[in-house]
Structure formats: structure tokens, C-alpha cells
Write a protein that holds these residues in place. Structure first.
Motif, short mmCIF file in Angstrom:
data_model
loop_
_atom_site.label_atom_id
_atom_site.label_comp_id
_atom_site.label_asym_id
_atom_site.label_seq_id
_atom_site.Cartn_x
_atom_site.Cartn_y
_atom_site.Cartn_z
N PRO A 160 0.85 -1.20 0.00
CA PRO A 160 0.00 0.00 0.00
C PRO A 160 0.89 1.24 0.00
CG PRO A 160 0.13 -0.91 2.22
CD PRO A 160 0.90 -1.84 1.33
N LEU A 161 0.53 2.23 -0.78
CA LEU A 161 1.31 3.46 -0.89
C LEU A 161 0.40 4.64 -0.57
CD1 LEU A 161 4.02 4.77 -1.71
CD2 LEU A 161 3.15 4.88 -4.04
N ARG A 162 0.74 5.39 0.47
CA ARG A 162 -0.06 6.53 0.90
C ARG A 162 0.55 7.81 0.36
NH1 ARG A 162 0.17 8.53 6.26
NH2 ARG A 162 -1.49 10.01 6.73
N LEU A 163 -0.24 8.57 -0.39
CA LEU A 163 0.24 9.78 -1.04
C LEU A 163 -0.60 10.97 -0.64
CD1 LEU A 163 0.73 8.50 -4.70
CD2 LEU A 163 2.55 8.98 -3.05
N SER A 164 0.07 12.08 -0.46
CA SER A 164 -0.63 13.35 -0.26
C SER A 164 -0.25 14.23 -1.45
CB SER A 164 -0.20 14.02 1.06
OG SER A 164 -0.86 15.25 1.23
N SER A 165 -1.20 14.41 -2.36
CA SER A 165 -0.88 15.10 -3.61
C SER A 165 -2.15 15.67 -4.22
CB SER A 165 -0.21 14.14 -4.60
OG SER A 165 -1.09 13.07 -4.90
N PRO A 166 -2.01 16.58 -5.19
CA PRO A 166 -3.19 17.12 -5.88
C PRO A 166 -3.94 16.01 -6.60
CG PRO A 166 -1.25 18.47 -6.31
CD PRO A 166 -0.76 17.23 -5.64
N ALA A 167 -5.25 16.08 -6.57
CA ALA A 167 -6.07 15.09 -7.26
C ALA A 167 -7.34 15.77 -7.76
CB ALA A 167 -6.42 13.93 -6.32
N THR A 168 -7.93 15.18 -8.79
CA THR A 168 -9.20 15.71 -9.31
C THR A 168 -10.24 15.71 -8.21
OG1 THR A 168 -8.69 14.88 -11.52
CG2 THR A 168 -10.99 15.39 -11.04
N CYS A 169 -10.93 16.83 -8.05
CA CYS A 169 -11.94 16.95 -7.01
C CYS A 169 -13.02 15.89 -7.23
CB CYS A 169 -12.55 18.34 -7.03
SG CYS A 169 -13.87 18.59 -5.83
N ASN A 175 -14.60 19.87 -12.80
CA ASN A 175 -15.02 21.03 -13.59
C ASN A 175 -15.18 22.29 -12.75
OD1 ASN A 175 -17.45 20.77 -12.23
ND2 ASN A 175 -18.63 20.09 -14.01
N GLY A 176 -15.04 22.17 -11.43
CA GLY A 176 -15.07 23.35 -10.55
C GLY A 176 -16.45 23.83 -10.17
N ALA A 177 -17.49 23.23 -10.74
CA ALA A 177 -18.85 23.70 -10.48
C ALA A 177 -19.54 22.83 -9.43
CB ALA A 177 -19.67 23.70 -11.76
N GLU A 224 -16.26 21.92 -2.34
CA GLU A 224 -15.09 21.14 -1.94
C GLU A 224 -13.79 21.83 -2.37
OE1 GLU A 224 -12.73 17.47 -1.15
OE2 GLU A 224 -14.84 17.80 -0.70
N CYS A 225 -13.73 22.31 -3.62
CA CYS A 225 -12.48 22.87 -4.16
C CYS A 225 -12.58 24.35 -4.46
CB CYS A 225 -12.07 22.11 -5.42
SG CYS A 225 -13.24 22.27 -6.79
N ALA A 226 -13.69 24.98 -4.12
CA ALA A 226 -13.88 26.42 -4.35
C ALA A 226 -13.68 26.81 -5.82
CB ALA A 226 -12.95 27.24 -3.47
N GLY A 227 -14.06 25.92 -6.72
CA GLY A 227 -13.97 26.23 -8.14
C GLY A 227 -12.65 25.85 -8.78
N GLU A 228 -11.70 25.32 -8.01
CA GLU A 228 -10.39 24.97 -8.57
C GLU A 228 -10.46 23.73 -9.45
OE1 GLU A 228 -7.50 26.49 -8.29
OE2 GLU A 228 -8.11 28.07 -6.92
N GLY A 229 -11.32 22.77 -9.09
CA GLY A 229 -11.37 21.52 -9.83
C GLY A 229 -10.36 20.51 -9.34
N ILE A 230 -9.45 20.97 -8.49
CA ILE A 230 -8.38 20.11 -7.96
C ILE A 230 -8.25 20.39 -6.47
CG2 ILE A 230 -5.91 19.62 -8.01
CD1 ILE A 230 -5.91 20.35 -10.95
#
Length: 390
Positions: A160-169, A175-177, A224-230
């Protein structure tokens, strides 16, 4: 994940401890060192280490991507110390720096978005800028490290590999909406992100104020992402380590890197494997190595010795008169890769000399020395000494 506006206030070079002219290898080396020191798995419950880990991951995500790094450097030069005053600073009629990068009301999916488009529009690349305002952009590749033991490297493992990184919301799908709504094409710029203006004899393009250069308008941003999408998330992946992996080898997981922009494919995740040493076995390619102490009589008289393998044990015949340091080969007892390639077990025999002798052993060795008095174990050296009058 920070917005591009926030990136301007950060010093990613200082975060990684490198100079602004650092090479890609220097940036990668600094990131790997800091990520290893501050990884959440190595610092459970340490909020400061987790915060530092996220900061260096963000810095590496920008500086390891040549396009993002170039735009970041340009932005720091222009806006990092209040430059390009005509665009902001609260001046009447000025253009807010936030408008250049897109605020909460505009769709922003990582990277610097419209900065290159804006600069292109201002300095004569209006058509190219308009064409790239919404151009899909592949996500950046990401690299992380794992440590495995020697047996796992030889036989393969699933970890198992635990990552903390940007991901699609996961809430808006990127899409940010807000769920149930979709971004709409900006009516002012017709989705190009740029509008043209004439001033005297000059015509130039500037970012659309209504959509902030993004080409779309989000009326209801995703909570969740305030419109960032990520968004930055901790996720767990399953990594399959193939049999026979080498120390410092990289394993590629396609599509598991940073998410792409504008619907483009995600980057790749590279897992760098570090293999711990084994207390008994060594390795040369697909061959396993082992050094086995043997007695003088076993070398002189020959015999059979028992040698451990990774799966059990085998018997090897030692020919009489074998010299210390000789290597015997056990075929097919090394590492077997997934494609069927197979190595051997290389057994090096090393004479073991007792540190103490009892009376019986000493008498036996003295008798042996007398019996072998006529045998010279080093004839070449004796001949050389004779030539030199020794």
C-alpha cells in the motif's frame, strides 16, 4: 492546493532549499531528501512534518514541470514584488492581479492557466493566446519513494502506498462547479478568455474581466475545491513490485500523477524503490551471492557442504585441493524475473582460521607442517627473493 494567486506569495526555491537557477536534477534531489524526512508515514501525528511534506510536494510539482516553472518565474519577476503596476495595486481603472490568474468565481484547474496567454495577448500573440486559453494540458508527473526488504525485492511484493498530492476533485469531477450545475461559456469573450481593445493606433488583447481569462463562468463554485477543480488529498494506492527489482529502480504507474487540466490525461506516478541489505546474501544482477566459511581440511581433502538458499538449502561438492576464495556456482538458484530470466547462486569459499588451538590440534598441525616441509606454497615469491639475495 494553492491557487495561482497564492503561488506568487510563495518562494518554492526556498521551500526546497535550492537556488533559482538550480538544475532539474538538483531540484529532484532536494525534493526526494525533504519528502523522505517529512513523509507522514515516517512522522505519524507530526502536523509540522505533514505541513512541510505538502509544501515541498507543491513546490516540486511546479518546479519539476518546465512549463510551470517558466510561468512561475515570469510571474515572480512581474508580480512578486509589486511589479507591473498598471495591472493592479488598487489603482483606479487598474487590473487586479487576481483577475489575471482567476479568482474563486472562475474556473481554475491548476498551473498558471492564462498567464502565458495574457502575456502573449499583450505582446502580440493574441491569436495564439486565445487558442491556448482553454487548451487541455497533461498533468505533471509525480515521484515518491518506498523502502522494501531484500526478500521482497527478489520475490516481488504488493504494497500500500499513501500519497498526499493534488487530485481531481471528487465532488465536482474536476469542472469546478457545484454538483448539479455546469460552467457556462462566457458570453463576453465567447469562450476565448480574451477581449480585444483599440487604443489609438494600437490594438491589443487583454484578459476578459467577466471570466478572468478562463473562457467559462462558474455561477455556483464547488464547495469542496472552491472552483479549482483540484484539491490536495491523501490517497492510498496499491503498488505491485515486480520480482527482481533493483535498488533505486523506478516503477511507473500510468495516470496516477497530477490530474490534467481541461480534460487532459493525468500525469504518471514514478515509485523509486530502495532495497535494504540482507545479512547473508548479496546480489549481482540476477545472481545471488553468499560467502561460506570452510575449514582448511574441507578445502584440502574436499567434501560436501550445505549452503542456504532463499527457499531452503542445497548441497555443494567441494573438490579436493580447492583454494580459499574460489567461487562455486549453483545453477538456477538465483533470482527469477517475471519474464522467466533466471540467475544463479554464487558461493565463495573462505578459509576459516581458528583463533585458538588445543594441544591435540596443535600437535596435528605441527606434524602436518613437517610432512609438508618439502612443499613450497609460494614458489614465485621464493624465486624472486633468491634472485635478490635474500
Amino acid at each position: 492546493m494553492s491557487s495561482p494567486r497564492e503561488w506568487i506569495s510563495k518562494d518554492f526555491y526556498r521551500e526546497l532549499g535550492v537556488s533559482s537557477d538550480a538544475t532539474a536534477d538538483e531540484i529532484k534531489k532536494a525534493y526526494r531528501k525533504l519528502a523522505k524526512e517529512n513523509h507522514p508515514d515516517a512522522n505519524p501525528g507530526n502536523d509540522a512534518a505533514e505541513k512541510k511534506f505538502k509544501a515541498v510536494s507543491e513546490a516540486h510539482g511546479v518546479l519539476s514541470d518546465p512549463a510551470k516553472r517558466k510561468e512561475y518565474d515570469e510571474a515572480k519577476r512581474l508580480f512578486g514584488s509589486g511589479g507591473f503596476g498598471g495591472f493592479g495595486g488598487g489603482q483606479p481603472g487598474g487590473f487586479d492581479v487576481g483577475d489575471i490568474f482567476g479568482g474563486a468565481g472562475g474556473q481554475q484547474q491548476g498551473g498558471f492557466g492564462g498567464l502565458g496567454d495574457i502575456l502573449g495577448g499583450l505582446f502580440g500573440r493574441g491569436k495564439a493566446a486565445g487558442a491556448t486559453a482553454n487548451r487541455p494540458q497533461r498533468g505533471a508527473d509525480v515521484e515518491t519513494d518506498v523502502r522494501i526488504d531484500f526478500i521482497e525485492a527478489v520475490k516481488g511484493a504488493t504494497l500500500p502506498l499513501r500519497l498526499s498530492s493534488p487530485a481531481t476533485c471528487s465532488t465536482c469531477g474536476g469542472n469546478g462547479a457545484k454538483p448539479g450545475t455546469t460552467p457556462r461559456t462566457c458570453p463576453t469573450c465567447s469562450g476565448s478568455g480574451l477581449v480585444s481593445r483599440s487604443q489609438g493606433s494600437f490594438a491589443f488583447s487583454e484578459p476578459c474581466r467577466d471570466c478572468r481569462g478562463r473562457g467559462t463562468i462558474i455561477d455556483d463554485p464547488c464547495p469542496e475545491c472552491a472552483g479549482e477543480g483540484i484539491s490536495s488529498k491523501t490517497r492510498t494506492l496499491t503498488v505491485r513490485i515486480p520480482p527482481g527489482v533493483s535498488d533505486d529502480q523506478r516503477i511507473r504507474l500510468a495516470g496516477q500523477g497530477e490530474p490534467g487540466r481541461g480534460g487532459a490525461q493525468a500525469g504518471d506516478l514514478y515509485v523509486r524503490v530502495h532495497v535494504a541489505d540482507h545479512p547473508v546474501f548479496g546480489r549481482k544482477g540476477l545472481d545471488l551471492t553468499i560467502t561460506v566459511p570452510v575449514s582448511f581440511t574441507e578445502l584440502a581433502l574436499g567434501g560436501t557442504i550445505t549452503v542456504p538458499t532463499l527457499d531452503g538449502k542445497i548441497s555443494l561438492k567441494v573438490p579436493s585441493g580447492t583454494a580459499s576464495g574460489r567461487t562455486l556456482r549453483a545453477r538456477g538458484k538465483g533470482i527469477t524475473k517475471r519474464d522467466g530470466a533466471q540467475g544463479d547462486l554464487l558461493v565463495t569459499l573462505q578459509a576459516s582460521v581458528p583463533s585458538k588451538l588445543d594441544d591435540a590440534a596443535r600437535e596435528a598441525l605441527e606434524a602436518y607442517a613437517k610432512a609438508m616441509a618439502e612443499h613450497d606454497p609460494r614458489p614465485e615469491i621464493t624465486e624472486l627473493l633468491r634472485e635478490r639475495g635474500a
